[in-house]
Design an enzyme around this catalytic site. Structure first.
Site, PDB file in Angstrom:
ATOM      1  N   LYS A 142       0.828  -1.197   0.000  1.00 43.44           N
ATOM      2  CA  LYS A 142       0.000   0.000   0.000  1.00 43.44           C
ATOM      3  C   LYS A 142       0.868   1.255   0.000  1.00 43.44           C
ATOM      4  CE  LYS A 142      -1.914   1.277   4.018  1.00 43.44           C
ATOM      5  NZ  LYS A 142      -1.073   2.154   4.885  1.00 43.44           N
ATOM      6  N   LYS A 176      -1.852 -10.448  10.980  1.00 36.61           N
ATOM      7  CA  LYS A 176      -1.743 -10.452  12.449  1.00 36.61           C
ATOM      8  C   LYS A 176      -2.408 -11.705  13.017  1.00 36.61           C
ATOM      9  CE  LYS A 176      -1.432  -5.436  12.883  1.00 36.61           C
ATOM     10  NZ  LYS A 176      -0.255  -5.040  13.643  1.00 36.61           N
ATOM     11  N   HIS A 234      -6.972  -1.285   6.493  1.00 42.09           N
ATOM     12  CA  HIS A 234      -6.945  -2.096   7.716  1.00 42.09           C
ATOM     13  C   HIS A 234      -8.311  -2.198   8.413  1.00 42.09           C
ATOM     14  CE1 HIS A 234      -2.783  -1.789   6.886  1.00 42.09           C
ATOM     15  NE2 HIS A 234      -2.522  -0.695   7.554  1.00 42.09           N
TER      16      HIS A 234
END
Ligand code: BG6
Length: 480
Positions: A142, A176, A234
């Site tokens: 990004k 994550k 996100h």
């Protein structure tokens, strides 16, 4: 596993991302035997460097980003052995020099850690140099565009040379541990699913708060703002995982189809809705971690009259049967009180209060803490010991740290291993990216039509009070 040797080629090999994240992640993958034997890492950059000078640069700028316990001199030495450097100015030169270094028949991963304005050029030149074959993969960092049109342009340009199945769009939040665990929590258990809908769930909150300021990135950040930098990618990806329907399998497209449906079901904002349901903020001088810190407008490379937001809070809806009338509150900001990211799923209150000694109060919340610590807590009401029937909220705490004492890989390490193994599930598909922009762009445009300045908030606080009012209006409050 194709059994072919791997050439991992990093464009932007001297940049911040390579130094802080990519090389440390590759080191960790190497240390744990997760790179195929014979892997080579070929960094490119504009600097007049030979290999030795590059290794010295890595030594100086990257080594310190490997967390203490994982560093051994021996592993580091053998990691450095994998590194090559090719000097190339992609705006000027062809990629013949790279083609000479990359082994014929190798499986190639191209990691584009450069400004996205170079993606088109790089992909074109890779093809020209004969480096793109059926085994090649390209990883895109990004920001993937700044609006729908520029995202489409990048996708078109890359898509000329790579099939969609060869394109890995990184959103590191998908790497994550807790985010991946959310899929298991939702779909590996059957107790939550029947409750996971309106009207059992009364609201969902997603917060990604950072304590850091804009740092040295103002050049990029000031033209982006929190909406493009954090929400478009996100926070929306987190929302997708909370809201998606159970996928038919873990195959990349099965999962991504479901996420796409969520993005397409997000309610579009009217201008009145933007004014009513979004809050922008910008930090001013304040105290962060016992230290006085500058306001956004005083940061280096920020224009003195910038109206870029460093904080966003908003209310939105996923217009599906499952989520009918359930507000989703999103919030992110820099220079907030502390680094804390969490998803809070709030369940409906019991139909009437039975215990007069404890009126009100939120009955049940499922709190998924992503950072700084990983935790999953279910808040339930319990009786306070003693006479009477006074209630108090207590948390059923899934102690993931002691259940799984093993090391947690960092997001980039996990995602890079996925790329190496050809696993696309945790990467964004083209249509997802574009759907996210389709929703975000009108909000940004609305802000510029409304021409209001973001609300100031002192660094080290939890953002402008208007973001609290946004929830209070609906009878909710941000979980601290
Ligand atoms: C990046 C943003 O994508 O995510 C940064 O560009 C932000 O501005 C970072 O600081 C936050 O990532 P993490 O993993 O530290 O929460």
């Amino acid at each position: 596993d194709t059994g072919l040797p791997l050439d991992m080629i990093i464009f932007g090999g001297m940049g911040d991302l390579a130094m802080r994240k990519l090389l440390p992640a590759l080191y960790m993958a190497h240390l744990h035997g997760n790179l195929p034997p014979g892997t080579r890492i070929i960094s490119t950059g504009r600097q007049e460097f030979g290999r030795d000078a590059y290794l010295a640069f890595v030594e100086e700028h990257s080594r310190s980003f490997i967390s203490g316990g994982n560093f051994t001199e021996e592993a580091w030495r053998s990691f450095l052995q994998l590194l090559e450097f090719v000097r190339v100015d992609v705006q000027q030169d062809g990629l013949a020099a790279l083609a000479r270094v990359s082994r014929p028949g190798a499986e190639r991963v191209f990691y584009l850690a450069t400004a996205p304005s170079l993606f088109t050029t790089i992909c074109g030149k890779l093809a020209e140099a004969g480096l793109v074959d059926a085994n090649a993969r390209v990883v895109l960092e990004k920001p993937l565009g700044r609006d729908l049109a520029s995202a489409v342009e990048i996708n078109e340009a890359v898509g000329k040379h790579f099939a969609e199945s060869q394109i890995y769009r990184i959103d590191h939040y998908l790497g994550k541990e807790t985010v991946q665990n959310l899929m298991v929590l939702r779909f590996g258990n059957s107790i939550l699913e029947p409750l996971w809908r309106a009207p059992n769930i009364s609201s969902v909150q997603i917060t990604v708060a950072e304590d850091v300021g804009v740092g040295s990135r103002a050049g990029f950040y000031d033209s982006a703002g929190a909406m493009r930098d954090m929400v478009q990618n996100h926070l929306l990806q987190l929302l997708c995982i909370v809201a998606m329907e159970p996928p038919a399998s873990l195959a990349p497209d099965a999962v991504r189809d479901e996420k796409l449906k969520v993005l397409r079901s997000l309610r579009r904002f009217s201008l009145a809705g933007i004014a009513r349901d979004t809050v922008r903020g910008q930090y001013v001088r304040g105290v962060s971690g016992n230290q006085e810190v500058a306001g956004y407008l005083e940061e280096r490379n920020v224009p003195a009259d910038s109206s870029t937001e460093t904080f966003v809070a908003l209310r939105t809806y996923v217009d599906t049967w499952r989520w009918s009338k359930v507000p989703f509150y999103l919030r992110t900001g820099k220079r907030m009180q502390r680094r804390s990211s969490k998803i809070v799923v709030e369940f409906a209150n019991p139909p009437f209060p039975l215990f007069p000694e404890s009126p009100g109060g939120v009955a049940n919340r499922l709190v998924i803490e992503l950072q700084p610590e990983e935790a999953i807590k279910l808040q339930v009401m319990a009786k306070q010991p003693g006479s009477g029937m006074r209630m108090q909220q207590v948390a059923l705490n899934l102690d993931l740290q002691s259940a799984f004492p093993q090391r947690r890989a960092e997001a980039y390490e996990r995602l890079l291993i996925d790329v190496v193994r050809g696993r696309l599930t945790h990467f964004m598909r083209r249509d997802e990216l574009e759907a996210a922009w389709e929703w975000v762009e009108p909000i940004i445009n609305g802000w510029s039509t409304l021409a209001e300045k973001p609300y100031p908030y002192a660094a080290g606080t939890s953002g402008p009070s208007e973001s609290f009012a946004l929830l209070a209006r609906d009878g909710f409050s941000w979980a601290e």
